[in-house]
Design an enzyme around this catalytic site. Sequence first.
Site, mmCIF file in Angstrom:
data_model
loop_
_atom_site.group_PDB
_atom_site.id
_atom_site.type_symbol
_atom_site.label_atom_id
_atom_site.label_comp_id
_atom_site.label_asym_id
_atom_site.label_seq_id
_atom_site.Cartn_x
_atom_site.Cartn_y
_atom_site.Cartn_z
ATOM 1 N N ASP A 140 0.842 -1.188 0.000
ATOM 2 C CA ASP A 140 0.000 0.000 0.000
ATOM 3 C C ASP A 140 0.880 1.242 0.000
ATOM 4 O OD1 ASP A 140 -2.345 -1.292 -0.099
ATOM 5 O OD2 ASP A 140 -2.985 -0.877 1.949
ATOM 6 N N ALA A 195 -14.205 2.053 -0.812
ATOM 7 C CA ALA A 195 -13.223 1.723 -1.850
ATOM 8 C C ALA A 195 -13.903 1.487 -3.193
ATOM 9 C CB ALA A 195 -12.433 0.487 -1.431
ATOM 10 N N GLN A 196 -15.178 1.100 -3.159
ATOM 11 C CA GLN A 196 -15.888 0.846 -4.415
ATOM 12 C C GLN A 196 -16.300 2.157 -5.101
ATOM 13 O OE1 GLN A 196 -16.410 -0.996 -1.661
ATOM 14 N NE2 GLN A 196 -15.597 -2.931 -2.446
#
EC number: 7.2.2.6
Length: 675
Positions: free
Chosen positions: A304, A373-374
């Site tokens: 990340d 996050a979508q």
Amino acid sequence: MTTAPQPKQSIFSPELVRGAVRASFAKLSPRDQARNPVMFVVYLGTALTAYLTVANLVTGKPWGYELAITLLLLLTVLFANFAEGMAEARGKAQAASLRSAREDVKARRLVNGQEELVAGTALERGDLVVVEAGEMIPADGEIVEGLASVDESAITGESAPVIREAGTDHSGVTGGTKVLSDRIVIQITSGAGESFLDRMIALVEGASRQKTPNEIALSILLSGLTLIFLLAVVTLYPFTVYAGAPASAVTLIALLVCLIPTTIGGLLPAIGIAGMDRALQANVIAKSGKAVEVAGDVDVLLLDKTGTITIGNRMATKFHPLPGVTEAELAKAALLSSLADPTPEGKSIVALARQLGVDAPEPAGAEFIEFTAQTRMSGVDFPGTSIRKGAGSRISALAQERGGQLPPELAAITDEVSRQGATPLTVIENDRLLGVVALSDIIKPGIRERFEQLRRMGLRTVMITGDNPLTAEAIAKEAGVDGFLAEATPEDKMEMIKQEQASGKLVAMMGDGTNDAPALAQADVGLAMNSGTQAAKEAGNMVDLDSDPTKLLEVVEIGKGLLITRGALTTFSIANDVAKYFAILPALFVTAYPQLGVLNVMGLHSPTSAVLSAVIFNALIIPVLIPLALRGVPYQPMSAGALLNRNLLVYGGGGILVPFIAIKLIDLLIGGLMS
């Protein structure tokens, strides 16, 4: 890395040695010995030579040589038990420290809105518990209401408190930690005896440690070598009979024990346990030895961006309004969309707007939209107005859905912000695009050099980020990673892992959120953050107590150290056989075939001293190598070929040279005593 939860002890501290000595004798049962085929052969040889010693004693035959061999073989078994006992004792000491963190506390359980006092052990999954400042958290759970400062030093060893907050990826709390401020409501996620701390203790104690695939493969190889040497030694006996100088059974047993790979056979269990121990010293709980081992074979690291490559403290630094929009208009819309945003980014947008003199109360009837996050955006809806902020591509698509226009200047502003390595957040009000908020982060010092080391180790690094491709590319170049995945969703992570695995690669990743759980479970090495959600911790096969995203790099090095240590000591053990061959084989045949004396290149005093010297060395080399087995062979980033050549030279060459010197010195000592 922070201090480990327990005080670090030296390898041979008195408490550990006492525990290991007790374990050495406790493991002498046939059942324990049968778990290690190589040492089981030594165990059986010890029993047989003991029987022959007693038989000679009863019949009046000489028995001193037989007794010496018996005691030396027994020492070999005890030293192997001691090595495993030392590794286990370190784990048990750590488990005792962890157990001291577990207290049976009272809990205030919520039932129909009313509090009732119950024992912490009586809590069940799904119970709601209130914990206030100064109270211990009774069991593992997720914060469903509130925010608190929590002291996790009993688990992590880190004295600085951490913030845990409902509705974020840092909502997980661990039983045995202490709330320092505020009030939180926790939903319990583990039953009695099933808490994270309970599982940590069980794992550290290693009561159910399973052999890893590589360990099983090596055990099969060592068993095969043992069988080959057993057949070879049995075959030698008829030759000695034919030559008119039959070898004694005790000497043949000594030869067998010296030829089979007892060094690595005796140290192998300790090496595996020590690998998990070294992970724990780094404040990483590995759920199995396999997880540590696989980390050493990883080909691809998915990292990340935030917290791993960058400092992870993205702050709003500038508002970039579009033509026809004032900075104050953009700042107000961004502020309104961030009033309920709990993230550091959202709070920094509010702070930056207020620095510019822009402020606004929460609108009446406001409904705040959380970031996911979508959707990759968040915002607020209130009568007559809908404001969103988020990724440029998503907000642009939303503008078109709402019938708005895309100003040509938007792309230029977004690209310029991205090229500077900042993250652009686009803001829209109803169908009107207002401008861009720049979020800036800082690359961690030394991270580029760390990635260069990983590259020399043969690993490929991929940065995962929700940023747009231009920002991702700028940061990837500055950090020195091999690749990047921009505008990544949890589904994108999962797909990338599957693609890499389909091409034969082993993949490691870290995560802390519930949306990371599927990818953590799919990855070969999934490192979950202790500060993350319960779902993430359950899905990963490792948990980092420090919640440090860069720890994944250290885990890979620990795994490689485990594999290198096992390989190096195996090479050393097998190379030992060459020197022991030149010590014992001439001793067997020199009486019948004097011309074989030329093989006595070490110039050993006599057949008896030759055998005794080899057996003594064979026993003593195990405790000598215990510190190396427990600490691990120092790992240096280099190619696989260079690493192999170095280990062959150091441990292969050393495995031949050291026994030659040591056996000769022991022989001189025995010769001096006998004369």
